[in-house]
Design a protein around this motif. Structure first.
Motif, PDB file in Angstrom:
ATOM      1  N   ALA A 180       0.812  -1.219   0.000  1.00 13.43           N
ATOM      2  CA  ALA A 180       0.000   0.000   0.000  1.00 13.43           C
ATOM      3  C   ALA A 180       0.843   1.266   0.000  1.00 13.43           C
ATOM      4  O   ALA A 180       0.443   2.286  -0.569  1.00 13.43           O
ATOM      5  N   LEU A 181       2.030   1.227   0.618  1.00 15.86           N
ATOM      6  CA  LEU A 181       2.879   2.410   0.701  1.00 15.86           C
ATOM      7  C   LEU A 181       3.909   2.485  -0.416  1.00 15.86           C
ATOM      8  O   LEU A 181       4.550   3.527  -0.581  1.00 15.86           O
ATOM      9  N   GLY A 182       4.108   1.391  -1.155  1.00 13.03           N
ATOM     10  CA  GLY A 182       5.100   1.387  -2.224  1.00 13.03           C
ATOM     11  C   GLY A 182       4.585   2.049  -3.496  1.00 13.03           C
ATOM     12  O   GLY A 182       3.429   2.486  -3.579  1.00 13.03           O
ATOM     13  N   ASN A 183       5.464   2.093  -4.499  1.00 12.43           N
ATOM     14  CA  ASN A 183       5.034   2.666  -5.777  1.00 12.43           C
ATOM     15  C   ASN A 183       4.154   1.679  -6.538  1.00 12.43           C
ATOM     16  O   ASN A 183       3.850   0.590  -6.049  1.00 12.43           O
ATOM     17  N   LEU A 213       3.377  -6.001  -7.944  1.00  6.74           N
ATOM     18  CA  LEU A 213       4.125  -7.238  -7.719  1.00  6.74           C
ATOM     19  C   LEU A 213       3.634  -7.954  -6.454  1.00  6.74           C
ATOM     20  O   LEU A 213       3.318  -9.152  -6.480  1.00  6.74           O
ATOM     21  N   LEU A 214       3.564  -7.212  -5.345  1.00  4.59           N
ATOM     22  CA  LEU A 214       3.146  -7.835  -4.091  1.00  4.59           C
ATOM     23  C   LEU A 214       1.678  -8.257  -4.125  1.00  4.59           C
ATOM     24  O   LEU A 214       1.306  -9.273  -3.517  1.00  4.59           O
ATOM     25  N   SER A 215       0.851  -7.518  -4.829  1.00  3.26           N
ATOM     26  CA  SER A 215      -0.563  -7.902  -4.940  1.00  3.26           C
ATOM     27  C   SER A 215      -0.713  -9.205  -5.720  1.00  3.26           C
ATOM     28  O   SER A 215      -1.543 -10.060  -5.371  1.00  3.26           O
ATOM     29  N   THR A 244      -4.665  -0.147   4.921  1.00  4.61           N
ATOM     30  CA  THR A 244      -3.615   0.867   4.821  1.00  4.61           C
ATOM     31  C   THR A 244      -3.947   1.892   3.744  1.00  4.61           C
ATOM     32  O   THR A 244      -3.697   3.091   3.915  1.00  4.61           O
ATOM     33  N   LEU A 245      -4.513   1.460   2.628  1.00  8.46           N
ATOM     34  CA  LEU A 245      -4.910   2.395   1.573  1.00  8.46           C
ATOM     35  C   LEU A 245      -5.954   3.386   2.075  1.00  8.46           C
ATOM     36  O   LEU A 245      -5.964   4.554   1.668  1.00  8.46           O
ATOM     37  N   ILE A 269       6.005   6.738   9.697  1.00  6.33           N
ATOM     38  CA  ILE A 269       4.561   6.938   9.487  1.00  6.33           C
ATOM     39  C   ILE A 269       3.823   5.611   9.664  1.00  6.33           C
ATOM     40  O   ILE A 269       2.766   5.546  10.302  1.00  6.33           O
ATOM     41  N   ALA A 270       4.393   4.553   9.093  1.00  7.76           N
ATOM     42  CA  ALA A 270       3.739   3.244   9.217  1.00  7.76           C
ATOM     43  C   ALA A 270       3.698   2.785  10.673  1.00  7.76           C
ATOM     44  O   ALA A 270       2.677   2.255  11.131  1.00  7.76           O
TER      45      ALA A 270
END
Length: 345
Positions: A135-138, A144-146, A198-199, A220-221
């Motif tokens: 959720a925090l990555g580009n 990729l992770l999804s 997270t989104l 932040i996380a």
């Protein structure tokens, strides 16, 4: 400006957390079934932790054979009534081997609960790390992770666990191995939940203020996002524990889980399938223990879910105080009818 906003909000966080905990406990106390289930789970955990003490009081252990307590002429049926129940063997003995059933049952609780809790911990850690990172990555990291999470969710858990357990050397500790395999194969759903939550959280004002203050993504996380993830993660984790107990019992029942002489409820069921007529307690005791444990954890998990999110309805109709709703609805309808009658007259 954002730093001032964060500084002004910081002292209120502990009070808010304490208030949220009080509200959660107040809601949970109204669900009698959840409180009973919590007491049952606490008793089971206590029995599992005190297994060495309980077996020492009985004077037995889960691995010692007692061939003199079984009738070899009848195929190993326990000698005596009720499967060999006596002052020395409180629940009788195991057919063929004569091992003490009480000792194997309480030590089996340690294995079943320990494997389930360890597997749930692995699932939560992996799912939260992957979900928050996605959720925090580009865009590329998220994609990729999804896709990896989708693959994990689509995997048949039992089949994958069977395949992995079959190729691992026999010398590896089986309870640890079963915990790791269940955890690594079944974290996909909690990863999806963590990503979606997270989104939603990262667009809130306090997270935007922290970002404008120059806080790093990790800070932040850790400070802003993980506290908001606590409710959905705890809710789902509470429902994962009974599922993992069932998975461990299934794997042991199939002969690829915990290996003898380590006692396990699923392993006891595997050996008991041919003794249900000659020694029914050998089947009923581990089956009853599994049923009570899974039921108590399921009811407790449902109570935690509804206490954390009061807008969601309970899936269970016991101990939720819903019997008063039809009476209240009936009283409301009666009052409306009386009002309408007075108005017409």
């Amino acid at each position: 400006m954002s730093e001032a906003l964060l500084a002004a909000q910081a002292p209120e966080a502990p009070a808010s957390g304490a208030s949220g905990a009080r509200q959660f406990w107040r809601r949970l106390r109204t669900r009698r079934a959840a409180l009973v289930a919590a007491a049952v789970v606490a008793l089971l955990v206590l029995v599992a932790l005190a297994a060495p003490l309980l077996t020492a009081i009985e004077g037995q252990d889960p691995t010692t054979y007692h061939p003199s307590l079984v009738d070899s002429a009848r195929g190993g049926v326990p000698i005596g009534s009720f499967g060999g129940v006596s002052g020395d063997h409180w629940l009788g003995v195991e057919p063929q081997t004569g091992r003490d059933l009480f000792a194997r049952l309480v030590y089996g609780a340690r294995v079943s609960l320990g494997v389930a809790l360890a597997a749930t911990t692995v699932q939560v850690v992996l799912g939260v790390v992957v979900g928050v990172t996605a959720a925090l990555g580009n865009r590329w990291v998220d994609q990729l992770l999804s896709r990896v999470t989708d693959i994990i969710v689509a995997m048949p858990l039992i089949i994958m666990a069977l395949a992995l357990l079959a190729v691992v050397p026999a010398g590896f500790p089986r309870p640890v191995l079963v915990s790791l395999i269940i955890g690594f194969v079944a974290w996909g759903t909690i990863g999806k939940i963590s990503r979606a939550a997270t989104l939603s959280l990262k667009n809130l004002d306090h997270v935007a203020a922290a970002r404008l203050s120059g806080w790093s993504t990790w800070r932040i996380a850790r400070r802003e996002l993980l506290p908001g993830l606590a409710a959905p993660v705890i809710t789902y984790a509470a429902l994962m524990v009974p599922a993992n107990i069932s998975i461990e019992a299934s794997l042991s029942f199939l002969g690829v889980g915990v290996k003898p002489p380590t006692p396990s409820w699923g392993q006891m069921l595997t050996s008991a399938d041919i003794w249900y007529q000659a020694a029914p307690q050998y089947l009923l005791l581990p089956a009853g223990a599994l049923f009570v444990t899974v039921l108590a954890l399921t009811v407790l998990g449902d109570g935690i879910r509804t206490a954390l999110d009061p807008r969601s309805a309970s899936r269970l109709r016991v101990g939720t105080g819903r019997k008063q709703e039809p009476k209240a609805a009936g009283a409301t309808e009666t009052a409306k009818a009386a009002t309408a009658k007075e108005t017409s007259s």
